[in-house]
Design a protein around this motif. Structure first.
Motif, PDB file in Angstrom:
ATOM      1  N   LEU A  57       0.825  -1.198   0.000  1.00 23.55           N
ATOM      2  CA  LEU A  57       0.000   0.000   0.000  1.00 23.55           C
ATOM      3  C   LEU A  57       0.864   1.256   0.000  1.00 23.55           C
ATOM      4  O   LEU A  57       0.619   2.207  -0.763  1.00 23.55           O
ATOM      5  N   PRO A  69      -9.033   5.188  -1.805  1.00 23.39           N
ATOM      6  CA  PRO A  69      -9.223   3.847  -1.245  1.00 23.39           C
ATOM      7  C   PRO A  69      -9.796   2.870  -2.257  1.00 23.39           C
ATOM      8  O   PRO A  69      -9.370   1.711  -2.307  1.00 23.39           O
ATOM      9  N   LEU A  72      -7.152   1.723  -4.569  1.00 23.41           N
ATOM     10  CA  LEU A  72      -6.279   0.796  -3.850  1.00 23.41           C
ATOM     11  C   LEU A  72      -6.951  -0.552  -3.687  1.00 23.41           C
ATOM     12  O   LEU A  72      -6.318  -1.598  -3.802  1.00 23.41           O
ATOM     13  N   SER A  73      -8.237  -0.505  -3.438  1.00 22.91           N
ATOM     14  CA  SER A  73      -8.989  -1.736  -3.281  1.00 22.91           C
ATOM     15  C   SER A  73      -8.884  -2.610  -4.523  1.00 22.91           C
ATOM     16  O   SER A  73      -8.685  -3.817  -4.435  1.00 22.91           O
ATOM     17  N   ILE A  83      -8.889  -1.749   3.263  1.00 23.54           N
ATOM     18  CA  ILE A  83      -8.043  -0.619   2.891  1.00 23.54           C
ATOM     19  C   ILE A  83      -8.102   0.460   3.972  1.00 23.54           C
ATOM     20  O   ILE A  83      -7.063   0.984   4.396  1.00 23.54           O
TER      21      ILE A  83
END
Lengths: 158, 158
Positions: A57, A69, A72-73, A83
């Motif tokens: 991350l 987020p 990123l997920s 996350i």
DNA sequence: TATTTTTGCTTGCACATACAAATATAACAT
DNA sequence: ATGTTATATTTGTATGTGCAAGCAAAAATA
């Protein structure tokens, strides 16, 4: 049955049992592999008080400051809630910070985070080197691609 | 960078970044795969209030009544402490029982446990069928073997 | 413009898993 | 026999992860 290897059991056990164990074995073996490799990762990233997902991350945030987020997920194949939890941890360690913008959240690396990233990348390489040494370079390359592809396919269709 | 696939990022990102991400990707992808498949497993086994490791453990205990935690630990590639916790759960559900014999512990299925095992096996097959349908039979077969072998090798050398 | 629906993110809760330490038994050495 | 070491299992504690629910903001619809 004691002392027998998995294959031997598979070969000698009854019909239905063999079929069922084998057909579900990817569920089992995928988890086994994940745990085994994670153990290596935890050891390397543990030097910074991070686990592998923290490390990943952080690298993503440094590479794409202001990432959300949800992005990123998708990238990490992790639930949004996960996350959030990971970001919280990294925020506590002052490695990233959050900025709210409407209903969106932007995640930025802190200077400390950016400073740490190269070391994390180094540890990353170290992890790769360790399991490559055990499994063999060619094997790892091939395995990684296949595993990633399978994970993606399942992630889409499921 | 938005909307790009992993490969595209790998291909277009800077040199070191590519190298580091790729070299550690098995750590990442193995976990991603494990989570994806586990999601399927949890759904199927969840009908009995079990998770995949409970299911696997129950099947092992039915197949080998009196099996010890340490044996299960080896078979399932799980820590002894984890085995204890799993057995506790199954004991609460009255599916297995423990017998102490000196410093050893013997684990037996209860009648309920034995009665449930066929259904669990069926769910097991169902899990296999589901991911086989998505990933393809040949693919799964090959992948399972490779993944299991890698997990074993890492488990030994690490 | 007002209301409904959708979207993005965050919490409450639960759980599998592991490490380190504790416990108890067996094996071994002297 | 007695003290020591090794083995088997269990607990205390911590953590990553996810689901379901909540909440707030944006988008869509009327």
């Amino acid at each position: 049955m004691k002392g027998m290897t998995e294959e031997q059991i598979l070969l000698t056990a009854g019909e239905e049992k063999t079929a069922s164990r084998f057909s579900a074995c990817l569920l089992f073996s995928a988890n086994a592999l994940a745990r085994a490799i994670t153990a290596i990762g935890d050891e390397e990233f543990g030097r910074f008080g991070l686990c592998y997902s923290h490390a990943y991350l952080l690298c993503e945030v440094v590479a794409q400051p202001g990432i959300s987020p949800s992005q990123l997920s998708e990238t990490l194949y992790l639930t949004p809630s996960t996350i959030t939890r990971l970001v919280e941890k990294l925020e506590l360690k002052r490695l990233v910070r959050r900025e709210s913008e409407g209903k969106k959240t932007l995640i930025f690396p802190t200077p400390e985070g950016e400073a740490l990233q190269p070391e994390v990348s180094k540890a990353w390489d170290q992890v790769g080197a360790r399991y490559s040494q055990i499994l063999g370079d060619t094997n790892v390359c091939q395995l990684t691609q296949q595993v990633l592809k399978a994970a993606k396919t399942l992630g889409e269709d499921f």
